[in-house]
Design a protein around this motif. Structure first.
Motif, PDB file in Angstrom:
ATOM      1  N   TRP A 247       0.808  -1.218   0.000  1.00 20.54           N
ATOM      2  CA  TRP A 247       0.000   0.000   0.000  1.00 20.54           C
ATOM      3  C   TRP A 247       0.845   1.273   0.000  1.00 20.54           C
ATOM      4  N   LYS A 248       2.008   1.234   0.622  1.00 21.86           N
ATOM      5  CA  LYS A 248       2.826   2.449   0.699  1.00 21.86           C
ATOM      6  C   LYS A 248       3.331   2.890  -0.670  1.00 21.86           C
ATOM      7  N   LYS A 249       3.395   1.960  -1.611  1.00 21.34           N
ATOM      8  CA  LYS A 249       3.839   2.292  -2.963  1.00 21.34           C
ATOM      9  C   LYS A 249       2.698   2.795  -3.836  1.00 21.34           C
ATOM     10  N   THR A 250       1.491   2.911  -3.259  1.00 26.65           N
ATOM     11  CA  THR A 250       0.329   3.347  -4.044  1.00 26.65           C
ATOM     12  C   THR A 250      -0.197   4.701  -3.602  1.00 26.65           C
ATOM     13  N   ILE A 251       0.548   5.396  -2.743  1.00 26.28           N
ATOM     14  CA  ILE A 251       0.098   6.705  -2.274  1.00 26.28           C
ATOM     15  C   ILE A 251       1.115   7.767  -2.688  1.00 26.28           C
ATOM     16  N   GLY A 252       0.789   9.023  -2.402  1.00 23.85           N
ATOM     17  CA  GLY A 252       1.648  10.122  -2.814  1.00 23.85           C
ATOM     18  C   GLY A 252       1.357  10.527  -4.248  1.00 23.85           C
ATOM     19  N   PRO A 253       2.179  11.393  -4.841  1.00 29.19           N
ATOM     20  CA  PRO A 253       1.955  11.827  -6.222  1.00 29.19           C
ATOM     21  C   PRO A 253       1.871  10.639  -7.172  1.00 29.19           C
ATOM     22  N   VAL A 254       0.902  10.671  -8.067  1.00 33.69           N
ATOM     23  CA  VAL A 254       0.682   9.556  -8.988  1.00 33.69           C
ATOM     24  C   VAL A 254       1.934   9.282  -9.819  1.00 33.69           C
ATOM     25  N   ALA A 255       2.665  10.327 -10.193  1.00 29.28           N
ATOM     26  CA  ALA A 255       3.859  10.156 -11.024  1.00 29.28           C
ATOM     27  C   ALA A 255       4.952   9.366 -10.317  1.00 29.28           C
ATOM     28  N   ASN A 256       4.872   9.273  -8.982  1.00 31.32           N
ATOM     29  CA  ASN A 256       5.901   8.567  -8.223  1.00 31.32           C
ATOM     30  C   ASN A 256       5.507   7.140  -7.857  1.00 31.32           C
ATOM     31  N   LEU A 282      -5.198   4.278  -9.047  1.00 32.14           N
ATOM     32  CA  LEU A 282      -6.154   3.954  -7.995  1.00 32.14           C
ATOM     33  C   LEU A 282      -5.358   3.266  -6.889  1.00 32.14           C
ATOM     34  N   GLY A 283      -5.001   4.045  -5.860  1.00 32.68           N
ATOM     35  CA  GLY A 283      -4.208   3.527  -4.749  1.00 32.68           C
ATOM     36  C   GLY A 283      -4.980   3.604  -3.452  1.00 32.68           C
ATOM     37  N   PHE A 284      -4.289   3.388  -2.347  1.00 31.35           N
ATOM     38  CA  PHE A 284      -4.999   3.306  -1.065  1.00 31.35           C
ATOM     39  C   PHE A 284      -5.671   4.622  -0.683  1.00 31.35           C
ATOM     40  N   PHE A 285      -5.077   5.751  -0.999  1.00 32.11           N
ATOM     41  CA  PHE A 285      -5.756   7.020  -0.709  1.00 32.11           C
ATOM     42  C   PHE A 285      -7.072   7.097  -1.466  1.00 32.11           C
ATOM     43  N   GLU A 286      -7.053   6.726  -2.744  1.00 29.16           N
ATOM     44  CA  GLU A 286      -8.260   6.784  -3.568  1.00 29.16           C
ATOM     45  C   GLU A 286      -9.306   5.774  -3.099  1.00 29.16           C
ATOM     46  N   TYR A 287      -8.864   4.612  -2.618  1.00 29.32           N
ATOM     47  CA  TYR A 287      -9.821   3.643  -2.063  1.00 29.32           C
ATOM     48  C   TYR A 287     -10.526   4.212  -0.836  1.00 29.32           C
ATOM     49  N   PHE A 288      -9.748   4.794   0.069  1.00 22.43           N
ATOM     50  CA  PHE A 288     -10.353   5.408   1.257  1.00 22.43           C
ATOM     51  C   PHE A 288     -11.299   6.537   0.860  1.00 22.43           C
ATOM     52  N   GLN A 289     -10.890   7.328  -0.092  1.00 22.23           N
ATOM     53  CA  GLN A 289     -11.713   8.445  -0.556  1.00 22.23           C
ATOM     54  C   GLN A 289     -13.009   7.936  -1.185  1.00 22.23           C
TER      55      GLN A 289
END
Length: 648
Positions: A247-256, A282-289
């Motif tokens: 999950w940590k690799k799916t958050i932050g700026p999308v380009a990263n 679509l990462g963990f931030f977007e899932y929570f959102q």
């Protein structure tokens, strides 16, 4: 003797409901949805990006792209790698242009099974670029199969200091086309580097740029689910641990966010998908959102140090499990922590300073054996020591019976597990026979999460499975047993959720999509009806003093909704005959003179929904009159009936 027979027949034709006899509370999370990036559920699906391989990170760097041009020479378009500087997004495209007109130098992207284009809709084109001197213009076009331009724009890169910059421009489509392509052609002389060439439709959910496909999210919102489980599913485990979900690799700026291959890429020989990757837009931030947007509780599932046991069965040694456990602890901080905490700060920087109020988490997906129990024990101790309020969901393996299930179910109950996740992909007949499955479960023990289930029309993992009415009505019947036993069953979700019409790997699936349309299967409407008619309290419903679970092909459950002051009775007729029953309401509560009847029915068990007939099997509503405190209910063959009546 004749009189006794008449009385017996009348008793058999009575369904007795007593709203005063509350059996249990219904969990607010009772009916939810399960999401996994299978069947192009994320990339090419709910994640609205239209460009495939936008950052050239697929195993074949130009997969999805075709380069052409009268002036194209070897070396004019090169994929370069800067791994030592950017390991997450190392590749980019170097362009050497001498183009003076359209057709001299261009590249075309095929999209995900084509690109759906809608007349009058805006499209947001963006690209990261780097140049030392201005001189090259970028012409972005959507074109149909004949080359006709459906919408276009020109982007003039402004920055010329040899630093990476992001620039975007919006244009509007003039026609609707099911399968278009995206073309980028160059004008001018010079060199320019390009990365993350992106195109999003303007009708994303809540109009968020770079967001989710609006019509797909709306289908979920219309269900009013109690929870959303994410991100899977088997992608949690990965084929091996290198492809597990982190999950940590799916958050932050999308380009990263670092792209990886999707584990469904080569899983099924009958449906190979060499172009199936996870970009984690679509990462963990977007899932929570997303969960917050649709009013659902978030339910993340994390890897427990075990890869898929059907594939590599790779394990992390117990003495090296700490980073996996720390990921789970850090996720709680990311979701719930104050903005001054390290991971709470990350959440705030992504635009959500308020906590997401995470209440539960799954440890492992469909894992089994003593190896799972050993790792689970370490996870549980660490989590309960730090966050005792977080409910943990534990796996009971792949099947609802057998040695694997018996070992886990027995062991987990001895461990006093919060919630045990049971999965069942079985024939419709299994669902009918198991409507009483939870009648004998311990009322004081661990709760149950029916985390993945779907009736299989042909056989598990068979590509010919259909979302037909036989499967959906069997699930509806089974769900009466889940509802009757809400004291034991806390949550339930059908699986899988989405499937792309040309990009699927697994059937059946609840919602089907193509580039322009989306439709719900009969199974979708069954799930929706339960969720929209959830109620707050399970009440007694009997026939001849017995629970109604198959007598004459009838299955039933009942709840009251204390908020709306209504009685909700669900009755399924799985027989080929029309049946009439008198629903007698006992106790001190009085029924209103009018209520409503919601019916799903089809005499053909093979009936399905489709893109051309999306509501072939869907709920129909009508008024129903109440006489005294009883309801005469005539049920058509193969019908799902819901009576909803105000009570006083």
């Amino acid at each position: 003797m004749i009189a006794l027979c008449i009385l017996s027949a009348k008793a058999q034709n009575n369904i007795v409901v007593n709203p005063d006899k509350v059996v249990s509370k219904v969990s607010p999370e009772m009916w939810g949805v399960f999401f996994e990036d299978i069947n192009m559920g994320a990339d090419g699906g709910i994640y609205a990006e239209l460009i495939k391989n936008r950052s050239f990170e697929f195993y074949k760097p130009l997969m999805g792209w075709k380069t052409t041009g009268e002036q194209l020479k070897e070396g004019d378009l090169l994929v370069l790698n800067r791994k030592e500087k950017d390991s997450n997004n190392p590749r980019y495209l170097h362009v050497n242009s001498r183009a003076v007109k359209k057709g001299d130098l261009s590249m075309t992207n095929e999209g995900f099974k084509g690109i759906g284009v809608k007349k009058g809709l805006t499209y947001d084109f963006s690209v990261y670029y780097r140049q030392s001197a201005a001189g090259v213009k970028l012409h972005a076009e959507l074109v149909d199969s004949t080359g006709k331009v459906l919408g276009s724009t020109v982007l003039n890169p402004e920055r010329a200091d040899n630093q990476w910059a992001l620039q975007s421009v919006t244009f509007t489509a003039s026609e609707t086309v099911q399968k278009a392509k995206f073309t980028l052609w160059f004008e001018g002389a010079g060199e320019i580097d390009l990365d993350i060439i992106s195109l999003f439709p303007g009708d994303t959910w809540k109009k968020r740029r770079g967001g989710l496909r609006g019509d797909m999210v709306q289908m979920l919102a219309d269900m009013k689910p109690g929870f959303i489980r994410f991100p899977g599913g088997c992608i949690v485990e990965g084929y091996d641990l290198s492809t597990r979900y982190q999950w940590k690799k799916t958050i932050g700026p999308v380009a990263n966010r670092k792209l990886i291959v999707n584990r469904w890429n080569t899983e099924f020989a009958h449906r190979p998908a060499p172009d199936y990757y996870q970009t984690f837009g679509l990462g963990f931030f977007e899932y929570f959102q997303l969960a917050e947007d649709i009013g659902a509780e978030p339910l993340p599932i994390l890897n427990c140090g075990m890869a898929c046991q059907f594939n590599s069965a790779e394990l992390v040694p117990l003495d090296e499990l700490e980073p996996y456990i720390q990921d789970a602890l850090d996720l709680v901080e990311f979701a719930n922590g104050d903005v001054k905490t390290p991971w709470g700060k990350v959440r705030a920087e992504m635009g959500h300073p308020a906590p997401f109020n995470l209440k539960m988490m799954g440890v492992g997906n469909e894992n089994w054996g003593p190896q799972y129990l050993e790792r689970l024990a370490l996870f549980t101790k660490a989590m309960k020591d730090r966050y005792p309020e977080i409910k943990l969901i534990n796996s009971s393996g792949t099947d609802p019976e057998g040695e694997r299930f018996d070992l886990l179910n027995t062991s987990l109950r001895k461990m006093k597990a919060d919630i045990i996740d049971e999965h069942y992909y079985r024939a419709p007949e299994w669902f009918l026979k198991n409507a009483t499955r939870y009648d004998s479960y311990d009322r004081k023990g661990s709760r149950v999460f029916a985390g993945e289930y779907a009736a299989q029309s042909v056989g598990t993992t068979k590509p010919t499975n259909k979302n037909n009415w036989q499967c959906a009505i069997a699930e509806a019947a089974f769900m009466t047993g889940l509802e009757r036993n809400a004291e034991v069953v806390q949550m339930a979700s059908y699986a899988p959720l989405f499937a792309q019409a040309e990009g699927w790997q697994w059937t059946p699936d609840m919602i089907w999509v193509d580039n322009l349309q989306v439709y719900g299967t009969p199974n979708y409407y069954v799930q929706q009806l339960y969720s929209l008619n959830k109620g707050t309290d399970v009440v007694s419903i009997l026939a001849d003093q017995k629970v109604i679970a198959g007598q004459d092909g009838i299955y039933a459950s009942a709840v009251i909704d204390s908020r709306t002051k209504e009685l909700i009775v669900k009755v399924i007729n799985t027989s080929a005959q029309p049946l009439t029953r008198n629903v007698a309401v006992e106790g001190g509560k009085k029924l209103a003179a009018k209520g409503k009847l919601i019916v799903m029915q089809n005499a053909n068990l093979n009936a399905v929904n489709s893109f051309s007939n999306a509501v072939n099997l869907s709920p129909k509503e009508q008024a129903v009159k109440i006489k005294g405190n009883s309801i005469s209910l005539t049920m058509q063959p193969y019908s799902f009936n819901i009576v909803r009546v105000p009570i006083q």
